[in-house]
Scaffold this motif. Sequence first.
Motif, short mmCIF file in Angstrom:
data_model
loop_
_atom_site.label_atom_id
_atom_site.label_comp_id
_atom_site.label_asym_id
_atom_site.label_seq_id
_atom_site.Cartn_x
_atom_site.Cartn_y
_atom_site.Cartn_z
N THR A 48 0.82 -1.22 0.00
CA THR A 48 0.00 0.00 0.00
C THR A 48 0.85 1.27 0.00
O THR A 48 0.31 2.38 0.04
N GLY A 49 2.17 1.13 -0.01
CA GLY A 49 3.05 2.28 -0.04
C GLY A 49 4.47 1.85 -0.32
O GLY A 49 4.81 0.66 -0.23
N LEU A 50 5.29 2.81 -0.68
CA LEU A 50 6.70 2.54 -0.99
C LEU A 50 7.58 3.51 -0.22
O LEU A 50 7.33 4.72 -0.22
N ARG A 51 8.60 2.98 0.44
CA ARG A 51 9.57 3.81 1.14
C ARG A 51 10.87 3.85 0.34
O ARG A 51 11.28 2.86 -0.26
N VAL A 52 11.53 4.99 0.37
CA VAL A 52 12.82 5.15 -0.29
C VAL A 52 13.94 4.91 0.73
O VAL A 52 13.82 5.30 1.90
N ALA A 53 15.00 4.25 0.30
CA ALA A 53 16.20 4.08 1.12
C ALA A 53 17.38 4.64 0.33
O ALA A 53 17.50 4.39 -0.88
N PRO A 55 21.03 4.36 1.24
CA PRO A 55 22.15 3.95 2.08
C PRO A 55 23.49 4.36 1.50
O PRO A 55 23.63 4.59 0.29
N ALA A 56 24.47 4.45 2.38
CA ALA A 56 25.86 4.73 2.00
C ALA A 56 26.74 3.89 2.91
O ALA A 56 26.29 3.40 3.95
N PRO A 57 28.00 3.67 2.53
CA PRO A 57 28.89 2.87 3.39
C PRO A 57 28.89 3.37 4.84
O PRO A 57 29.09 4.55 5.09
N GLY A 58 28.62 2.45 5.75
CA GLY A 58 28.57 2.81 7.16
C GLY A 58 27.28 3.44 7.60
O GLY A 58 27.14 3.81 8.77
N HIS A 59 26.31 3.59 6.70
CA HIS A 59 25.05 4.26 7.04
C HIS A 59 23.91 3.60 6.25
O HIS A 59 23.57 4.03 5.15
N PRO A 60 23.29 2.55 6.82
CA PRO A 60 22.23 1.82 6.11
C PRO A 60 20.90 2.56 6.16
O PRO A 60 19.86 2.01 6.55
N LEU A 61 20.88 3.79 5.72
CA LEU A 61 19.72 4.67 5.84
C LEU A 61 18.50 4.11 5.13
O LEU A 61 18.51 3.91 3.92
N GLY A 62 17.43 3.86 5.88
CA GLY A 62 16.18 3.40 5.32
C GLY A 62 16.05 1.91 5.15
O GLY A 62 15.01 1.42 4.70
N LEU A 63 17.10 1.16 5.50
CA LEU A 63 17.07 -0.29 5.33
C LEU A 63 16.65 -0.99 6.62
O LEU A 63 16.80 -0.45 7.71
N SER A 64 16.14 -2.20 6.46
CA SER A 64 15.73 -2.98 7.64
C SER A 64 16.19 -4.43 7.58
O SER A 64 15.83 -5.22 8.44
N GLY A 65 17.01 -4.78 6.58
CA GLY A 65 17.49 -6.15 6.45
C GLY A 65 16.57 -6.94 5.53
O GLY A 65 15.57 -6.42 5.03
N PRO A 66 16.96 -8.21 5.27
CA PRO A 66 18.11 -8.95 5.81
C PRO A 66 19.42 -8.54 5.14
O PRO A 66 19.41 -7.68 4.23
N PRO A 67 20.54 -9.17 5.52
CA PRO A 67 21.85 -8.77 5.00
C PRO A 67 21.94 -8.78 3.47
O PRO A 67 22.58 -7.90 2.89
N GLU A 68 21.34 -9.77 2.81
CA GLU A 68 21.44 -9.85 1.35
C GLU A 68 20.83 -8.62 0.69
O GLU A 68 21.42 -8.02 -0.21
N PHE A 69 19.66 -8.23 1.16
CA PHE A 69 19.02 -7.04 0.59
C PHE A 69 19.83 -5.79 0.91
O PHE A 69 20.05 -4.95 0.04
N ASN A 70 20.29 -5.67 2.15
CA ASN A 70 21.08 -4.50 2.52
C ASN A 70 22.34 -4.38 1.68
O ASN A 70 22.71 -3.28 1.26
#
Length: 245
Positions: A48-53, A55-70
């Motif tokens: 029902t919605g889309l969030r933007v992420a 991220p940059a090295p050392g800063h996973p901004l907007g991510l929630s995992g898992p590691p493969e996706f991140n």
Amino acid sequence: MVGLVSPDDAVLEIVGDDAVHRVEGLPGESAPVGLTLALGRLRTLGVTGLRVALPAPGHPLGLSGPPEFNARALDAEEAVVCYGAAFGLVPEVYEAGPEGDVHVEVVWHVLPVREAPPADVPSLGEAERELAEALRDATDVLSRLDVAGSGPVAEAAIDAYRARAERGRKVLAPGYPPRAVRVLELSQRVGVLVSLAYENGHGGAVSASEMVARGAALRPVERTARRAQVAAYNSVVEERERGVR
């Protein structure tokens, strides 16, 4: 996904000047599909919605995992995380065609994500306050070092940015709160200044200590601007989550 524009209009805005966007790995599809079909399918899957992420090295901004996706999102330095279903999309950009006639194609890879709050995303109010504070602090340091927003190249770039904005450039899609527009515009202006400061080399920072001070001033401003952009882009979903809409 908010329902204020048609899927076709949304696709036109997403694709922009690119040649084509396709979505790969969509549940129920054995091959890549077009964006219009993909948006419809995601909706039937509960999105029902889309969030933007961003991220940059050392800063996973907007991510929630898992590691493969991140990891894939960090490589791309951007991703979209679905709200309402545990999927995320990471773009892979290709350039094709002969020199002088190169066109861009994008493949969005659908991957499972962890249903958890996105990392380090502030509220709009927090983002606006932090951005103003970071800009004020950094401007003082950068002015002393003569590296930000100075010289004819910097002035021309800033003037060009303002001209584009004044021509009615769409900052956000319909339905966003006015504060989100203000925050995004300010974060984009700050991003222009940070880019100029990096592109101008060391400017007037001639000593090692001044170069260190310059980098220390730019990094938190750049980080804060990215956080503010994500807060602005995601504000519609965040309001819905809080029950505002």
